[in-house]
Write an enzyme that holds these catalytic residues in place. Sequence first.
Site, PDB file in Angstrom:
ATOM      1  N   ASP A 133       0.822  -1.199   0.000  1.00 26.31           N
ATOM      2  CA  ASP A 133       0.000   0.000   0.000  1.00 26.31           C
ATOM      3  C   ASP A 133       0.860   1.255   0.000  1.00 26.31           C
ATOM      4  O   ASP A 133       1.505   1.578   0.997  1.00 26.31           O
ATOM      5  CB  ASP A 133      -0.888  -0.028   1.250  1.00 26.31           C
ATOM      6  CG  ASP A 133      -1.805   1.167   1.367  1.00 26.31           C
ATOM      7  OD1 ASP A 133      -1.970   1.895   0.372  1.00 26.31           O
ATOM      8  OD2 ASP A 133      -2.370   1.375   2.462  1.00 26.31           O
ATOM      9  N   ASP A 317      -1.972   5.806  -5.018  1.00 23.52           N
ATOM     10  CA  ASP A 317      -2.248   4.900  -3.911  1.00 23.52           C
ATOM     11  C   ASP A 317      -2.617   3.520  -4.436  1.00 23.52           C
ATOM     12  O   ASP A 317      -3.747   3.284  -4.853  1.00 23.52           O
ATOM     13  CB  ASP A 317      -3.375   5.461  -3.047  1.00 23.52           C
ATOM     14  CG  ASP A 317      -3.696   4.577  -1.859  1.00 23.52           C
ATOM     15  OD1 ASP A 317      -2.896   3.678  -1.554  1.00 23.52           O
ATOM     16  OD2 ASP A 317      -4.751   4.776  -1.241  1.00 23.52           O
TER      17      ASP A 317
END
Length: 432
Positions: A133, A317
């Site tokens: 992430d 992201d």
Amino acid sequence: MRYYSTVIVVTVLSVAYITAAPVEIVDDSLSELAADDTAAELGESGFSVPVTHHYREVNLKGPDAYDEAIHKWGVQKDLPTGLNVNSNLILHSDFRKRVPDTSVKATPQGNDVEYTAPVSIGTPAQSFNLNFDTGSADLWVFANTQPTSQTKGHRVFNPTKSTTFKKLSGYTWGITYADGSGASGTVGTDKVAVGSAIVQNQFVELPSTVSNNFVQGSNDGLLGLAFGKLNTVRPKQSKTFFENAMSSLSNKLFTAYLRHAAVGSYDFGYIDRSKYTGNIVYTPINTQNGWWEFPSKYYKVGNTNYTLSAAATGIADTGTTLMLISSTAAKNYYATIKGAQANSQVGGYILPCATKNIPPFYFNVGPYVASVSGANVIYGTSLGTLGGVSYCFGGLQPITGNQFIFGDVFFKQNFAVFDYANARFGFAPHSY
């Protein structure tokens, strides 16, 4: 952060384009030792980590992904008024049972695509599939420190079975979202292996409890790849795995190659030219907030160019599924698609699943233009029917504010370079 339950799991084999002997690196988060004293040299090599593409009940995933991203980033949905279809969409039965009423604050229900990669922790190694992430900086894993009711369906780390685990007395961590959901617990250090790199004494965060969205996930935790200033460990922050490993790589960068319905990879230390077309273009990032953040002030729909606020930025992201853009941009885009509309039942824009010739959405990443093709805008399969027409969730959804989140809808068409050493983000298209 996109932690979803698995209905069908398809595991795809990967190919590592460059291999190297394992390199062991010591996390200097607890010491002032110089990098040369704590890390072995990897030389002119890097390592590649395969990612597993998890399939869910695709007719459920769009609205859940939108709610999940809203909670992660602490923003609000920004659907237009006067355009909502309140009751005419006849939802499929499985969707009715799982998606909460969007008039109340929702806890993500999962059911979406996510990309996970194998990670080993401890001695002897215990293996996990973690979500990589770039929107966070914690490394946490499901553990036996949690109630057993929270760990069903997950691989669970047992620190007592690792001879290299050391608990850090007085250290805690906690991730909290705008709706109050999150995870928190205790901290220790242990050996962590990703691909061919091993970091000794990496901070590993063990939950005491996690909220429901994590419990329902198919991954076993998270490996953050944002900047360490976002790390939530206290009283002293931890460096990320990449920050500890990068000094021994040929280049202090990693790349994300996330593909639609196919194998992908995270490559560390090198750029594989076979994974993109054309040339990579780079834009400087602003690391002040700890994210991979860059200016994004323009977008284009059809032949019309639009300007956003001078303060508008984009955040790359890999842990968010959809693209979250301004409400005006979403309204202008979906206005070009016949039948598309904002829908209050599912809490986002929907469009007819059979729509052909959907226009691309163009937007800028720094001074360069990126795009999401129309094929990528239809997200998942049918949510239900309206007037006998099947409707799908849109891959672009509106939010408030001037920070827009470029998630996997972007990465599934764009190879990405996260260049830590030069504080820049690069991208080039790849096939969808």
